[in-house]
Write an enzyme that holds these catalytic residues in place. Structure first.
Site, PDB file in Angstrom:
ATOM      1  N   LEU A 107      42.310  44.789  30.660  1.00  0.00           N
ATOM      2  CA  LEU A 107      41.404  44.845  31.600  1.00  0.00           C
ATOM      3  C   LEU A 107      42.084  45.396  33.046  1.00  0.00           C
ATOM      4  CD1 LEU A 107      39.394  41.762  31.432  1.00  0.00           C
ATOM      5  CD2 LEU A 107      38.380  43.826  31.278  1.00  0.00           C
ATOM      6  N   GLY A 108      43.405  45.366  32.988  1.00  0.00           N
ATOM      7  CA  GLY A 108      44.234  45.626  34.084  1.00  0.00           C
ATOM      8  C   GLY A 108      45.554  44.943  34.093  1.00  0.00           C
TER       9      GLY A 108
ATOM     10  N   GLY B 268      47.719  42.737  36.872  1.00  0.00           N
ATOM     11  CA  GLY B 268      47.801  41.991  38.115  1.00  0.00           C
ATOM     12  C   GLY B 268      49.316  42.167  38.624  1.00  0.00           C
TER      13      GLY B 268
ATOM     14  N   VAL C  60      45.950  41.339  31.775  1.00  0.00           N
ATOM     15  CA  VAL C  60      44.746  40.616  31.782  1.00  0.00           C
ATOM     16  C   VAL C  60      44.147  41.620  30.509  1.00  0.00           C
ATOM     17  CG1 VAL C  60      42.763  39.759  32.853  1.00  0.00           C
ATOM     18  CG2 VAL C  60      44.905  39.975  34.251  1.00  0.00           C
TER      19      VAL C  60
ATOM     20  N   LYS D   1      44.737  36.114  30.646  1.00  0.00           N
ATOM     21  CA  LYS D   1      45.938  36.717  31.083  1.00  0.00           C
ATOM     22  C   LYS D   1      47.151  35.932  30.744  1.00  0.00           C
ATOM     23  CE  LYS D   1      47.162  37.034  36.178  1.00  0.00           C
ATOM     24  NZ  LYS D   1      46.818  36.709  37.536  1.00  0.00           N
TER      25      LYS D   1
ATOM     26  N   ASP E  48      46.745  35.448  49.357  1.00  0.00           N
ATOM     27  CA  ASP E  48      46.663  37.171  48.998  1.00  0.00           C
ATOM     28  C   ASP E  48      45.264  37.625  48.781  1.00  0.00           C
ATOM     29  OD1 ASP E  48      47.798  39.662  48.426  1.00  0.00           O
ATOM     30  OD2 ASP E  48      48.110  39.377  46.369  1.00  0.00           O
TER      31      ASP E  48
END
Lengths: 230, 921
Positions: B53-54, B56, B61, B76, B171
């Site tokens: 999904l990407g 981080g 993830v 994750k 963040d």
């Protein structure tokens, strides 16, 4: 094609020999599940196209009325194997009858010479019967799934494309058409595939007696169709 | 019951197995069984991994599915190497999992399960099917105010919940806000989060200190974060939601951090956002912790109040509050002012105490406070204006003028007027509403390989390796020019007459080719993306350029730079065009809706920048204007150039002989030049109109070695020349061959004539004396007792005053009485002066700048800026037109800036600013 079965199981098939109402129901379900494999089996046995359906129907009626189901005991193997045996027996009976009529002068046109010479070996007949049974299982399952997904706005081609590992319609395109994200699409694909397996298991479970046999039948179905070996 | 056989007769193209048909279409049973089988899939714990999904800040993830339930999750897994940071990363990861598992709030991404797989921890979170808020903003740009407020109220509520549990996020940014399938925001990525009261030990081990632009200034500076830091980040997210861009955007991290530290964000009202929402946002973005909302809940309350149509808690800041904030932000700068103020207060206070009127002292102190506060606000705004004018972005001109107009009512000053002139020199784009900024960027721009000019029959063709060669062919097919560009050609467009060609190339530069040129001249550099289309303005001096990224640039051909740019989302293959009046640029957006943008051109200024024309500072003026005929001439290293202001045509008309000194002046008919080696030469009006040119030649009798210095306008016209080898000043008439009068100035340096040729003034580079000569008599000259040698002399148009420009002082002398009437001083050395035609203004050039002084008292009316974004080169000459308020400044880079003071005066009056030439008489 009516692809929905309520509670048809081996146990119901057995109960079908006990009382008339479930019996008719079982008959109808067995018709649906085994009609095509039986017809194809008969064709391969040399029954002419014009007579195949009549012969199949005779077999079904005879199969049920002759209390055969009582003998189709769950403890003695798969129903399908039993059915093939009964069918083989039915064809042999027809042959003998035809032969007698030939001698005595009847009018059933059964080309026995061709039947004897060109028909495949008995084991191949059984395997082809099984293959057709497996394909029927798959077709029924797919039809059920498509009927479910049509309620979610997907057509049969989309369902087939998504469930297929190597889709001709890209997932991104279908996602855009359905107005959902690619992630949501992937989730849907996973669920579709999962649902297909569930339906397939349900379909196969209708013809088996217990969980062990179900696993065996699933493995056999995959094997005969050229799918992955579990 | 269907009679159709399950076999379709077709064969699967992947595995060759006969297809099975169902419901009228065929499928491959083997393939379906393979794709639906769970065997052989990647698994982590009870999850089947689907796809990434990407990534981080601290791990990967995945989209994953629970095998038994089919639930989709975001799984994750930290990316931990074997290095020294492994332990700290694992610690952070475990912390994030622990944090999330502590929190149960609809606005916080829930965690389902934690586990360990092959020595790597993992956790499964709710899958945000709507992606991140950053993706959403990227796709759809600014959100409607109500939606933005609702979204941020939800996030603020989640942040408050976390704070209530003693956890800071640290963040917060659009990437860390995830959207569910209904678009509801959920807070995720607590990778940097830690308990509010935990020891700072963990933070020391982290390299990351928030994300620039979203992190509060104190966090970026490495100070211990507090809940107020999260509130700052919420403000930044709210800003981004409303404006479609982050509040602090710069070319570098340092620049961003500086903007953050000073709280310099463009007011949201400029994006059409309601004032109260901007106030809420601004309060969250205050650089100082104590000025922000006291809690996320307070921020949420204000947002809900705004949504319900109730009043918000934020009100305009009082001057005292502004003052206190300014002092905190600029302690050093304010120290000086405060010292002065406190001195006043103290002295007033002691006086009053002595008079036993202590209560009044308080009032005085308050008044002084208010004065200092107002002073600071004023200075801060002027700083902001300068910042705006340092770029040529659309909207900055308007914003700067608005601020200056407001400040003018507070305190009018020459400084404000000068800044307004600088703002007026900018171009601008004005839109009626928000633009659709979707560019359809995936579309590939058509590459122009050929352009044909119907008017001239010329064609330009792209060829050669990498499409870098450009060939220009004339009507008959003959090659007129062939040249190589820096990179592949991206755009080609002829002007209407077919004699000029605009060229864009992939290296983001633009070029212009003109008939007669051997090569295309490089014009605009350093754009953010390459030009893909041009639209010529009917005046042939401007080109609207569309870039690959959908931005519009207004290219000024005279300046050879862009006047203004804006990202407008002009789609690829939808080239812009001008409207019939030439006042607006039109195009269609991706959805084919018509779009328009009004063009504001610089007011009162033109900048002429020829190619490769450098010049040097001389002891005489190398520039002359003729507003009546619309012509400018100036001398550069190559010789005298002539620029036609009406057509924009320009050329070298009289070439220098070697590196001689040369001057040039317009005569009543034509142009006169005089060079140290080439002597006196001229071209009459007919020759100029016919495009004649004088080539370099030396030894022109009889004034060999003479330098043209000054000319009187009265017929028959006078020329004042320096003659070599006698090294003396002499006067003559144009186009004659003999001297009329000799002026015996020792060590001659500068000379000036009155327009009526009644008086001449001369200076020496050695002596502190100016000699004033009467040309109608033979009497000896009068001496003016100047304090330093005069390096430049200029008579007023009426001849009654002489301006003597020394290195440190400019003095004005009454030519009748011989008295000094005015003295001007400056911090940098003076160079040259020129009088306005009405004699009321004296423009004075120093080494670095040009100021306009009111003659009667010497007050500065305005300082003239460098309108270009190019770093300012030194001024070398200055001249007023003899009839009109047109002032020319020549610069060392060979450019000339023309100021139309009448236009400037009119524009300033429209802004409510005066032009006090006559005041104080």
């Amino acid at each position: 094609m009516n692809a929905h079965f309520a509670t048809t199981r081996w146990s119901l098939v057995r109960s079908a020999s006990l009382s008339p109402e479930p019996r008719r129901e079982a008959l109808s379900e067995l018709y649906t599940l085994y009609w095509r494999p039986i017809c194809d089996y008969l064709r391969r046995m040399g029954i002419s196209e014009s007579e195949v359906e009549d012969v199949a129907q005779d077999f079904f009626i005879g199969f049920f009325e002759s209390q055969s189901l009582d003998r189709a005991d769950s403890e003695h193997g798969r129903f399908r194997a039993y059915l093939v045996g009964a069918l083989r027996h039915h064809v042999q009976k027809l042959r003998r009858k035809a032969s007698a009529q030939k001698r005595g002068g009847g009018n059933v046109a059964l080309p026995l010479d061709a039947l004897d010479q060109s028909a495949p070996h008995e084991a191949d007949h059984a395997r082809l019967f099984d293959l057709e049974w497996a394909q029927t299982m798959m077709a029924h399952s797919m039809a059920r799934l498509e009927s479910e997904t049509s309620e979610q706005g997907m057509d049969a081609a989309q369902t087939s494309a998504l469930i297929h590992g190597d889709a001709t319609i890209p997932q991104r395109e279908i996602a855009a058409r359905l107005g959902i994200s690619v992630t949501a699409m992937k989730t849907r694909v996973f669920r579709l595939r999962r649902r297909f397996r569930e339906i397939l298991r349900e379909e196969v479970s209708r013809t088996v007696a217990n969980a062990v046999e179900l696993e065996g039948e699933m493995a056999y179905l995959s094997e005969i169709l050229g799918g992955p070996v579990a | 019951m269907s009679g159709a056989p399950p076999m379709s007769g077709q064969v699967c193209e992947h595995c060759g197995v006969p297809l099975v048909s169902a419901e009228g279409h065929a499928f491959c049973a083997a393939c379906i069984l393979r794709s639906t089988s769970l065997a052989g899939l990647d698994r982590i714990g009870p999850y089947i991994i689907d796809s990434p999904l990407g990534e981080g800040g601290m791990g990967e993830v995945f989209l994953a599915f629970h095998e038994a339930t089919g639930r989709a999750v975001a799984l994750k897994v930290p990316a931990v190497g074997g290095g020294s940071q492994r332990a700290s990363l694992l610690k952070r990861f475990a912390q994030e999992a622990r944090m999330l598992s502590l929190l149960d709030h609809p606005g916080i991404l829930p965690i389902y399960e934690v586990g360990e797989f092959q020595d790597r921890p993992w956790f499964a979170m709710k899958l945000a099917e709507g992606g991140t808020l950053a993706d959403r903003l990227q796709e759809t740009g600014a959100q409607p105010p109500r939606k933005a407020a609702e979204m941020l109220a939800t996030v603020a509520s989640a942040v408050q919940y976390a704070h209530d549990h003693g956890i800071l996020h640290r963040d917060l940014k659009p990437h860390n806000i995830l959207l569910d399938e209904k678009g509801q925001p959920m807070l995720g990525d607590f990778g940097l989060a830690r308990p509010a009261r935990a020891s700072a030990e963990l933070s020391h081990t982290l390299a990351v200190l928030g994300t620039p632009g979203y992190a509060a200034p104190e966090v970026s500076q490495g100070r211990t974060p507090s809940p107020a830091a999260d509130i700052f980040s919420l403000g930044a997210i709210l800003y981004h939601l409303l404006a479609g861009r982050p509040p602090f955007k710069g070319d570098s991290v340092t620049q961003v951090l500086e903007l953050v530290a000073h709280g310099r964000a463009v007011p949201l009202t400029h994006y059409g956002v309601p004032l109260d929402l901007w106030r809420i946002c601004r309060k969250s973005l205050e650089p100082e912790l104590e000025d922000r909302y006291a809690s996320a809940a307070a921020l949420e309350r204000d947002l809900r109040a705004w949504l319900d149509g109730r009043g918000v808690s934020v009100r305009p800041l009082s001057p005292l509050v502004r003052l206190s904030r300014l002092i905190r932000r600029n302690p050093l700068v304010t120290a000086l002012i405060l010292t002065t103020a406190f001195a006043i207060i103290a002295s007033l206070g002691s006086m009053l105490i002595s008079m036993k009127r202590v209560q009044q002292a308080d009032t005085v102190q308050l008044q002084a406070d208010q004065q200092v506060s107002a002073e600071h606000r004023h200075l801060e705004r002027l700083g902001h204006v300068r910042l705006l004018l340092d770029s040529h972005r659309a909207g900055h001109r308007r914003e700067a003028l608005d601020l200056l107009q407001a400040e003018w009512t507070f305190r009018p000053s020459e400084l404000l007027r000068s800044l307004a002139i600088r703002a007026l020199a900018h171009g601008d784009f004005v839109t009626e509403g928000p633009l659709n900024e979707k560019t359809g960027i995936f579309a590939k721009p058509q590459r122009h390989r050929r352009a044909f000019a119907p008017a001239s029959g010329r064609s330009a063709t792209v060829g050669g390796s990498h499409d870098r060669e450009l060939r220009i062919m004339d009507r008959s097919g003959g090659t007129e020019a062939v040249f190589q560009l820096e990179d592949s050609v991206t755009a080609l467009q002829w002007n209407q007459a077919g004699n000029e060609l605009a060229v864009g190339c992939l290296a983001k530069n633009t070029y212009l080719w003109k008939v007669g040129d051997a090569s295309a001249v490089s014009h605009v550099h350093g754009r953010e993306s390459a030009a893909i289309a041009f639209a010529w303005h009917s005046d042939q001096r401007l080109i609207a350029c569309q870039t690959e990224e959908g931005a519009l640039h207004l290219w000024d051909l005279e300046r050879r730079e862009d006047l203004v740019m804006q990202r407008c989302g002009v789609p690829v293959n939808h080239p812009p065009r001008w409207d019939a009046a030439g006042a607006q640029i039109l195009w269609s957006d991706v959805d084919n809706n018509p779009c328009r943008i009004a063009v504001i051109l610089p007011a009162g200024v033109r900048m002429l920048r020829p190619v490769g024309a450098e010049g040097h500072r001389e002891s005489f003026c190398t520039l002359d204007l003729d507003a009546r005929l619309g012509r400018v001439t100036w001398v550069t290293d190559e010789g005298a150039r002539l620029w036609d202001l009406k057509t924009g045509a320009h050329r070298l008309v009289i070439a220098k002989y070697g590196t001689e000194w040369m001057g040039a002046r317009f005569l009543s008919d034509g142009l006169q030049s005089c060079g140290w080696s080439s002597g006196l030469r001229s071209l009459d009006g007919v020759a100029l109109s016919a495009g004649r040119h004088l080539a370099a030649e030396g030894g022109q009798a009889p004034y060999v070695g003479a330098v043209l210095l000054d000319a009187a306008a009265e017929p028959p016209g006078w020329l004042a020349l320096l003659e070599r080898p006698a090294n003396r000043f002499l006067l003559t008439h144009p186009n004659t061959t003999r001297p009329v009068k000799v002026l015996a100035q020792k060590d001659p340096f500068s000379i000036a004539l009155t327009p009526d040729a009644r008086l001449a003034a001369t200076s020496s580079f050695q002596e502190r004396s100016i000699q004033l000569w009467s040309l109608s008599s033979t009497s000896p000259p009068r001496h003016l007792p100047v304090q330093e040698a005069g390096c430049n002399l200029a008579f007023a148009p009426d001849g009654l005053t002489l301006a003597v420009v020394g290195r440190h002082l400019v003095t004005l002398w009454n030519t009748s009485s011989g008295q000094c009437v005015l003295t001007l001083a400056a911090t940098d050395p003076f160079h040259m002066a020129t009088w306005s035609p009405d004699g009321r203004l004296l423009a004075v050039q120093t080494a670095t700048r040009t100021r306009l002084h009111r003659v009667h008292d010497g007050a500065v009316i305005a300082e003239l800026p460098n309108p270009s974004l190019e770093p300012g080169s030194r001024p070398v000459a200055l001249a007023f037109d003899k009839q009109e308020s047109l002032l020319g400044e020549q610069r060392e880079d060979g450019s000339v800036i023309l100021w139309n003071l009448n236009t400037i005066q009119r524009e300033l009056l429209l802004l409510g600013m005066d032009w006090p030439v006559n005041e104080g008489r």
